[in-house]
Design an enzyme around this catalytic site. Structure first.
Site, PDB file in Angstrom:
ATOM      1  N   TYR A 162      40.406  38.723  54.934  1.00  0.00           N
ATOM      2  CA  TYR A 162      39.636  39.504  53.956  1.00  0.00           C
ATOM      3  C   TYR A 162      38.211  38.977  53.927  1.00  0.00           C
ATOM      4  CZ  TYR A 162      38.521  41.462  49.265  1.00  0.00           C
ATOM      5  OH  TYR A 162      37.959  42.119  48.202  1.00  0.00           O
ATOM      6  N   LYS A 179      40.641  43.042  56.476  1.00  0.00           N
ATOM      7  CA  LYS A 179      39.989  43.943  55.525  1.00  0.00           C
ATOM      8  C   LYS A 179      38.508  43.610  55.616  1.00  0.00           C
ATOM      9  CE  LYS A 179      39.392  45.020  50.622  1.00  0.00           C
ATOM     10  NZ  LYS A 179      39.770  44.715  49.222  1.00  0.00           N
TER      11      LYS A 179
END
Length: 294
Positions: free
Chosen positions: A136, A164
């Site tokens: 992330y 992400k």
């Protein structure tokens, strides 16, 4: 390899009026999301107010959401920390609960160099070799960017399956896609950039707006994948005002207000976050009315 689908919802954490976690509403909301376009739910990510949740609250949320969705969807646990030791401990415990994957944010505040980031994520992957890991990258919150070169190195580790990518940098996403294996999954970290990122090889989105328009987002991605680019663009432009309205102030303040407008008893946000002011509420309500969401 695990398939998290195209619509991954970063779920909010509902609270009671006394500020405690409302596990009952969390389960009901998770089931609702799965019935409305969501393939996978991220529990205790940024949108879930993870910085102000205790570890015990987080583990209980993992359990509740797993029970609520059953075999209909996958659950990704937000287990990240700016302490490698703490992230490993949290991830090991989440893995035992039975989550399908974990989200590991770039360590915040202490701003490790790229070599430190590689060692951090590598150590978590080694400690939990059977649990798929989604990286992330959100430098606006962490203060440090996870560079494409480092992502490429990390993608060589078997259980690091995707990222992400919330840097807002299309060039960075393009570079990651160019240099990583096809099976390495890239997810947009911003709803408004989902369609542009699909064009450079992303699989889907880790979404906030999917609380409200999951089916429409799924239709947009399916249209793009079928070559119906005009329709995908049409959906994107129709939803674009909502994407922007949900970030008129710090996430998840607007999405919680939006859910309350729909009748969900999700409660307030925890301090130091603060309720949206009247102007933001009015703008959000206007956008939702136009889309027939309330």
């Amino acid at each position: 390899m695990v398939d998290f689908g195209t619509i991954v919802t970063a779920m909010i954490t509902p609270f009671n009026t006394d500020g405690s976690v409302n596990y009952d509403v969390a389960g009901k909301l998770a089931a609702h999301l799965v019935n409305n376009g969501t393939d996978t739910i991220v529990v205790c990510g940024t949108t879930g107010e993870s910085p102000t949740l205790t570890w015990d609250e987080e583990y209980q949320l993992f359990v509740e959401v797993l029970q609520a969705v059953g075999s209909k969807a996958k659950v990704i646990a937000g287990c990240g920390s700016n302490s490698t030791k703490e992230a490993i401990a949290a991830t090991e415990k989440a893995a035992k609960i039975g989550v399908h994957g974990c989200l590991q944010v770039v360590p915040y505040y202490n701003k490790p160099p790229q070599a430190g980031l590689y060692q951090h994520f590598g150590a978590i992957a080694k400690a939990c070799p059977d649990l798929p890991i989604l990286l992330y990258n959100i430098p606006g919150r962490t203060g440090q960017n996870l560079n494409p070169e480092t992502v490429v190195q990390l993608a060589q580790i078997d259980n690091i399956v995707g990222i992400k990518e919330a840097s807002g940098n299309l060039d960075q996403a393009s570079e990651i896609r160019r240099l990583t294996p096809e099976e390495f999954q890239i997810y947009a970290g911003d709803d408004s950039l989902t369609l542009p990122l699909l064009a450079v090889g992303a699989k889907g989105v880790v979404s906030v707006a999917s609380h409200l328009v999951g089916n429409q987002l799924k239709q947009m991605i399916e249209s793009f994948n079928m070559g119906k680019i005009h329709l995908a663009t049409e959906i994107h432009l129709q939803l674009f005002p909502l994407f922007k309205a949900l970030f008129l102030t710090t996430n998840p303040i607007p999405i919680k207000q939006a859910l309350k407008l729909q009748g969900w008893e999700v409660g307030s946000v925890r301090p130091p976050l603060f309720e949206a002011d009247a102007e933001i509420c009015q703008k959000l309500e206007a956008v939702m009315n136009k889309l027939s969401l309330i």
